[in-house]
Design a protein around this motif. Structure first.
Motif, PDB file in Angstrom:
ATOM      1  N   CYS A 169       0.828  -1.244  -0.050  1.00 21.19           N
ATOM      2  CA  CYS A 169       0.005  -0.046   0.254  1.00 21.19           C
ATOM      3  C   CYS A 169       1.027   1.408  -0.016  1.00 21.19           C
ATOM      4  O   CYS A 169       1.742   1.289   0.839  1.00 21.19           O
ATOM      5  CB  CYS A 169      -0.655  -0.042   1.234  1.00 21.19           C
ATOM      6  N   SER A 205      -3.520  -7.924   2.764  1.00 24.75           N
ATOM      7  CA  SER A 205      -4.785  -7.535   1.839  1.00 24.75           C
ATOM      8  C   SER A 205      -5.694  -8.391   2.513  1.00 24.75           C
ATOM      9  O   SER A 205      -6.582  -8.583   1.704  1.00 24.75           O
ATOM     10  CB  SER A 205      -4.494  -7.884   0.245  1.00 24.75           C
ATOM     11  N   ALA A 235      -9.914   3.987   5.093  1.00 20.63           N
ATOM     12  CA  ALA A 235      -9.597   3.362   3.822  1.00 20.63           C
ATOM     13  C   ALA A 235     -11.104   3.364   2.930  1.00 20.63           C
ATOM     14  O   ALA A 235     -12.106   3.189   3.492  1.00 20.63           O
ATOM     15  CB  ALA A 235      -9.385   2.128   3.859  1.00 20.63           C
ATOM     16  N   HIS A 282     -10.637   2.408  -3.518  1.00 19.10           N
ATOM     17  CA  HIS A 282      -9.167   1.899  -3.548  1.00 19.10           C
ATOM     18  C   HIS A 282      -8.819   0.494  -3.165  1.00 19.10           C
ATOM     19  O   HIS A 282      -7.603   0.135  -3.171  1.00 19.10           O
ATOM     20  CB  HIS A 282      -8.311   2.981  -2.945  1.00 19.10           C
ATOM     21  N   HIS A 283      -9.493  -0.289  -2.799  1.00 15.85           N
ATOM     22  CA  HIS A 283      -9.361  -1.470  -2.146  1.00 15.85           C
ATOM     23  C   HIS A 283     -10.158  -2.558  -2.551  1.00 15.85           C
ATOM     24  O   HIS A 283     -10.732  -3.353  -2.035  1.00 15.85           O
ATOM     25  CB  HIS A 283      -9.700  -1.196  -0.390  1.00 15.85           C
ATOM     26  N   THR A 320      -4.154   8.335   7.479  1.00 15.37           N
ATOM     27  CA  THR A 320      -4.482   6.770   7.956  1.00 15.37           C
ATOM     28  C   THR A 320      -5.124   6.823   9.249  1.00 15.37           C
ATOM     29  O   THR A 320      -5.585   5.727   9.845  1.00 15.37           O
ATOM     30  CB  THR A 320      -3.080   6.369   8.215  1.00 15.37           C
TER      31      THR A 320
END
Length: 142
Positions: free
Chosen positions: A4, A12, A35, A39-40, A109
């Motif tokens: 990341c 992941s 998050a 993007h995930h 974050t």
């Protein structure tokens, strides 16, 4: 396993007790780490483990061995109980955490300064590096 670009994690897999979430639906934001599902799309949910009460990634025997791998050690990885394996090195352009208070929270974050004190180090400056320089540890270009 991809790294990341924000927190440096190579994990992941969502923990077994993670709330159900459709990762194919964009626009959802995690209230814990911030998050977004945009993007995930590369995440998987860990199979359920009956009787598991811990949210700690350190409980996973596979993750324990992954952190002990030479490449992980070389990258100075540690196991974060929230995101799994993550780098303990802040990027060279990271704001000075010494100027922040222990209750301050990273807007990117959501990590708190006090919780990460003495657990992270700042990467040395790369200002003097050549334009096409490559990090000898991670292999990432400048």
């Amino acid at each position: 396993m991809a790294t990341c670009p924000v927190i440096g994690t190579t994990n992941s897999v969502l923990p077994p007790n993670h709330p159900e979430v459709d990762l194919n639906v964009d626009g959802q934001t995690c209230p814990v780490v911030g998050a977004t599902t945009d993007h995930h799309h590369n995440l998987d949910k860990h199979p359920n483990i009956p009787g598991l009460n811990s949210t700690e990634a350190t409980s996973c025997p596979a993750l324990k061995s992954a952190v002990k791998e030479p490449k992980a050690q070389e990258l100075d990885d540690a196991v974060c109980p929230v995101v799994g394996t993550a780098t303990t090195v802040l990027p060279p352009d990271h704001p000075d955490v010494l100027k922040a208070g222990p209750e301050d929270v990273c807007p990117v974050t959501r990590a708190t300064v006090g919780h990460h004190k003495n657990n992270v180090v700042t990467h040395p400056s790369v200002e003097g590096a050549a334009k096409d320089a490559v990090c000898p540890v991670s292999g990432q270009g400048h």
